[in-house]
Design an enzyme around this catalytic site. Structure first.
Site, PDB file in Angstrom:
ATOM      1  N   LYS A 127       5.227  -0.869   1.804  1.00 22.57           N
ATOM      2  CA  LYS A 127       5.903   0.362   2.216  1.00 22.57           C
ATOM      3  C   LYS A 127       7.427   0.196   2.154  1.00 22.57           C
ATOM      4  CE  LYS A 127       1.638   1.410   3.401  1.00 22.57           C
ATOM      5  NZ  LYS A 127       0.682   2.040   2.555  1.00 22.57           N
TER       6      LYS A 127
HETATM    7  C1  LIG Z   1      -0.756   1.852   3.536  1.00 24.70           C
HETATM    8  C2  LIG Z   1      -1.388   3.051   4.062  1.00 24.70           C
HETATM    9  C3  LIG Z   1      -2.171   3.031   5.222  1.00 24.70           C
HETATM   10  C4  LIG Z   1      -2.511   1.757   5.933  1.00 24.70           C
HETATM   11  O1  LIG Z   1      -1.396   1.099   6.478  1.00 24.70           O
HETATM   12  P1  LIG Z   1      -1.587  -0.315   7.164  1.00 24.70           P
HETATM   13  O2  LIG Z   1      -0.305  -0.507   7.925  1.00 24.70           O
HETATM   14  O3  LIG Z   1      -1.765  -1.319   6.083  1.00 24.70           O
HETATM   15  O4  LIG Z   1      -2.761  -0.226   8.064  1.00 24.70           O
HETATM   16  C5  LIG Z   1      -2.677   4.220   5.695  1.00 24.70           C
HETATM   17  N1  LIG Z   1      -2.451   5.377   5.061  1.00 24.70           N
HETATM   18  C6  LIG Z   1      -1.716   5.440   3.932  1.00 24.70           C
HETATM   19  C7  LIG Z   1      -1.478   6.756   3.283  1.00 24.70           C
HETATM   20  C8  LIG Z   1      -1.173   4.277   3.381  1.00 24.70           C
HETATM   21  O5  LIG Z   1      -0.476   4.342   2.256  1.00 24.70           O
END
Ligand SMILES: *Cc1c(COP(=O)(O)O)cnc(C)c1O
Length: 388
Positions: A192
């Protein structure tokens, strides 16, 4: 990443994403370790305040991931068996899985092609009398039209949760994604825009929810470890409901505070590179790059291109050709309803979702990416696009 240096001037492989971490994060993590407070403590509290302020929310509740943030958000809404929650299939599978954690049914809705996001119309197409809530995703950092979605959900008596895993730094109508959200869930996974290694956050303006979520992430305890530590008298805690261990550590929060300070710079760089991609790719036939919707500005957490139906090579062939040229791209956003975990689950026709997941790919885009690297990606795409 091995470069297999043979002495020739083979350029290094271009990754799809690398987090922008440096000495400042390393020092902040070391300070947290040396302070002796490594579990959830003062740095988590500070990160929560700073993060909530940045996204325009009253409260931030740090947790272990966006997945756990989504789980707690659905518990806050008291959802359970017999309830349906509308989610986009076109999302990381955690969006749908969180609904199943509370025993409710995820109902997959289609998305609009231009943004990859839910709209009031795609929600309405699958809504039933059992629908209680909607999870809108700001997919790949493209802001969903939350004004339209909030109004539609309010009209229909539905709660709107925002999966803002990818949304930090994106805006809607000039306001940060997260502002005005009932409940928004965020991710600090390295894929992210900002990262704490692993980590997540719930933001909300509701004080009662915030208090309950703080309790739920810490085994349902009515007194946090930090409160107990700060008190001069012994405090006996009690466990008010069945909770979880979804805590963030102070080491993660220390890194998060530094990353948050870099957010504007990171988003500006990503937007610059995205605009440059759009300009260069305008000269490559058969590719439609993702771009800002009219209602807001994205952070380009994922930069994807959609291949025309008559593109000379298929998406997977194109990925292979890019890999051959030393470029790591990725297939487009997944479609959860096509995964074995949802076999037999049933879904309405999702033609846009299936087209995007089949015919799109995510191109490299990261803070330290050079224009020369970007030119290499475009040249490799052009070589497959035909027509010179
Ligand atoms: C990456 C992601 C998640 C999960 O995030 P984590 O922190 O790895 O649990 C959930 N929803 C979306 C849209 C994502 O891109």
């Amino acid at each position: 990443m091995s470069s297999q240096d043979t002495g020739a001037a083979a350029p290094a492989r271009i990754p799809v994403m690398i987090p922008w971490l440096g000495e400042d994060e390393a020092r902040a993590a070391a300070d947290a370790v040396l302070s002796g407070w490594v579990a959830q403590g003062p740095r988590v509290a500070e990160f929560e305040r700073a993060f909530a302020e940045r996204v325009g929310a009253e409260h931030g509740i740090a947790v272990s991931s966006c997945t756990t943030a989504l789980h707690l958000s659905l518990i806050a809404l008291d959802l359970g068996p017999g309830d349906e929650v509308v989610v986009p299939s076109l999302s990381f599978i955690a969006t749908a899985n969180a609904v199943r954690y509370v025993g409710a049914q995820p109902v997959f809705a289609d998305v609009e092609e231009a943004t990859g996001n839910l709209t009031p119309a795609t929600v309405d197409a699958v809504r039933t009398p059992r629908t209680k809530a909607v999870i809108a995703v700001h997919q790949g950092g493209v802001p969903a039209d939350v004004h339209a979605l909030r109004a539609a959900c309010a009209d229909r008596g539905l709660a709107l949760v925002e999966d803002a895993a990818c949304g930090i730094g994106a805006t809607v109508g000039g306001k940060p994604v997260g502002q005005g959200a009932l409940l928004a869930a965020w991710s600090f996974h390295p894929r992210k825009v900002i990262t704490t290694g692993e980590g997540g956050m719930v933001t909300t303006d509701d004080a009662a929810w915030a208090e309950r979520l703080r309790r739920l992430r810490e085994h349902g305890m009515n007194v946090s470890a930090a409160q107990r530590h700060a008190s001069s008298k012994p405090i006996a805690e009690s466990y008010l409901e069945v909770g979880y261990n979804y805590r963030m550590t102070d080491i993660q929060a220390a890194v998060g505070l530094v990353q948050l300070g870099k957010l504007d710079e990171i988003v500006a760089r990503r937007r610059f590179l995205a605009a440059r991609y759009a300009q260069l790719l305008a000269g490559v036939p058969g590719l439609t790059p993702i771009r800002d919707p009219s209602h807001g500005e994205g952070n380009f957490q994922s930069y994807w291109v959609l291949l025309a139906e008559d593109f000379p090579v298929g998406r997977d062939e194109l990925l292979a050709a890019l890999a051959e040229a030393g470029i790591s791209a990725r297939r487009g956003i997944m479609a959860s309803h096509l995964e074995p975990a949802y076999a037999g689950h049933g879904a309405a026709a999702l033609p846009v979702t299936e087209r995007i997941t089949r015919d799109s790919l995510i191109l490299p885009l990261f803070h330290t990416m050079t224009e020369e690297q970007q030119d290499r990606v475009v040249a490799a795409l052009r070589a497959q696009a035909g027509g010179g």
